[in-house]
Design an enzyme around this catalytic site. Structure first.
Site: not given
Length: 332
Positions: A127, A152
């Site tokens: 990501s 995350y």
């Protein structure tokens, strides 16, 4: 070719399954159908895949070590596209253990499956959030990513480190892809594209963080899928001359690439495009910066282009129009 796609009921995963099936591959998709967001939406994505020749679906949790080991041993996958994960930056503030189970343990079971069954190539989703506090733009795979601002992001960086260690120890060809703000039809309802569209369509206030002073490298789903399938076919090789640079390569068969549009748009411009597509005006509720957010993302995609001859091509206005058309058909 028999390919495993984890997160097959997810946004990106379902599109990747469609594309691989169109290419003539045999695809096994797995997903735990978690209720983090609408299970109904996930089942509708799967319904579009179920009747396609060559597709098999298994409802399975990545963190189930025994079931995952049995699946790998039984199916003998040639390649793996690992897209299953607990998504969402803000949710990680409230439910951190979900990220440990899905993103950490889940990735480890995939790596073990690849190790034990000699998978030819593992492509996994990272990501843009791994860039964290970086301020140099565009974000390059050569940049340091040691300062994440959300759990995350930390789990995604950890996935890259775990993958590299397996690639080094067991010579598993592994490629990580850092996705930048993916949007498009069938997108997740916890993301800005859906939240803004719904609020504007229903005449309700929409939350705009950091007073709208944010930019995102919005990347259309078709471009993400094109990057994934091209990279899947490019099995990385070890570089015996590697001495620590570039950071995105290794003496192991391991690579990291960005996939982004390389054209960041301001949040306010993004909202204006949704207003235009809907033919309605937004009611904006301007709010402070949220914990875990970053102000700007922008992908340096030169490495991707050099590797597979592809750069995302979908203009933001066109992508927004396609999404709004789908939104009205699906939710209308």
């Amino acid at each position: 070719m028999h390919i495993l796609v984890t997160g097959a009921a997810g946004f990106i995963g379902s599109f990747v399954c469609h594309r691989l099936l169109e290419m003539g591959c045999r695809v096994t998709g797995i997903d735990n159908l978690s209720d983090y967001y609408s299970v109904k939406l996930k089942r509708h994505r799967l319904a579009l895949l179920q009747d396609k020749p060559g597709f098999t679906f298994c409802q399975l949790d990545l963190a189930d070590r025994v079931a995952m080991a049995e699946l790998f041993a039984r199916e003998r996958f040639q390649r793996v596209v690992h897209l299953g994960a607990q998504a969402g930056v803000r949710y990680s503030l409230d439910n951190p253990m979900a990220y440990a189970d899905s993103n950490m343990i889940g990735t480890l079971t995939v790596l073990e499956g690849c190790r034990q069954n000699r998978v030819e190539h593992l492509v996994f989703a990272s990501s843009s959030s791994v860039y964290g506090l970086n301020t140099k733009l565009p974000f390059s795979t050569e940049d340091c990513v040691d300062h994440p601002v959300s759990l995350y992001a930390a789990t995604k960086k950890s996935n890259e480190l775990m993958a590299h260690s397996y690639s080094h120890l067991y010579a598993i060809p592994t490629t990580g892809l850092r996705f930048f703000t993916v949007y498009g039809p069938w997108g997740r309802p916890d993301m800005a594209m859906y939240l803004f569209t719904r609020a504007i369509d229903e005449g309700k206030p929409l939350k705009v963080f950091n007073q709208g002073n944010m930019q995102r490298d919005f990347t259309y789903i078709d471009d993400i899928v094109e990057g994934v399938v091209r990279i899947l076919e490019k099995v990385p090789q070890p570089d015996p001359a590697w001495r620590g640079s570039p950071v995105s390569a290794s003496s192991a068969p391991y690579r990291i690439y960005n996939i982004g549009n390389n054209q960041p748009a301001s949040l306010l411009d993004f909202i204006r495009l949704i207003e235009k597509a809907l033919g309605k005006q937004a009611i904006k509720e301007l709010l402070p910066m949220q914990a875990g957010d970053v102000r700007t993302t922008c992908a340096d995609i030169e490495d991707l282009y050099q590797a597979v001859g592809f750069k995302p091509v979908t203009p933001l206005e066109q992508g927004v129009e396609r999404y709004v058309r789908w939104y009205r058909e699906y939710y209308g």
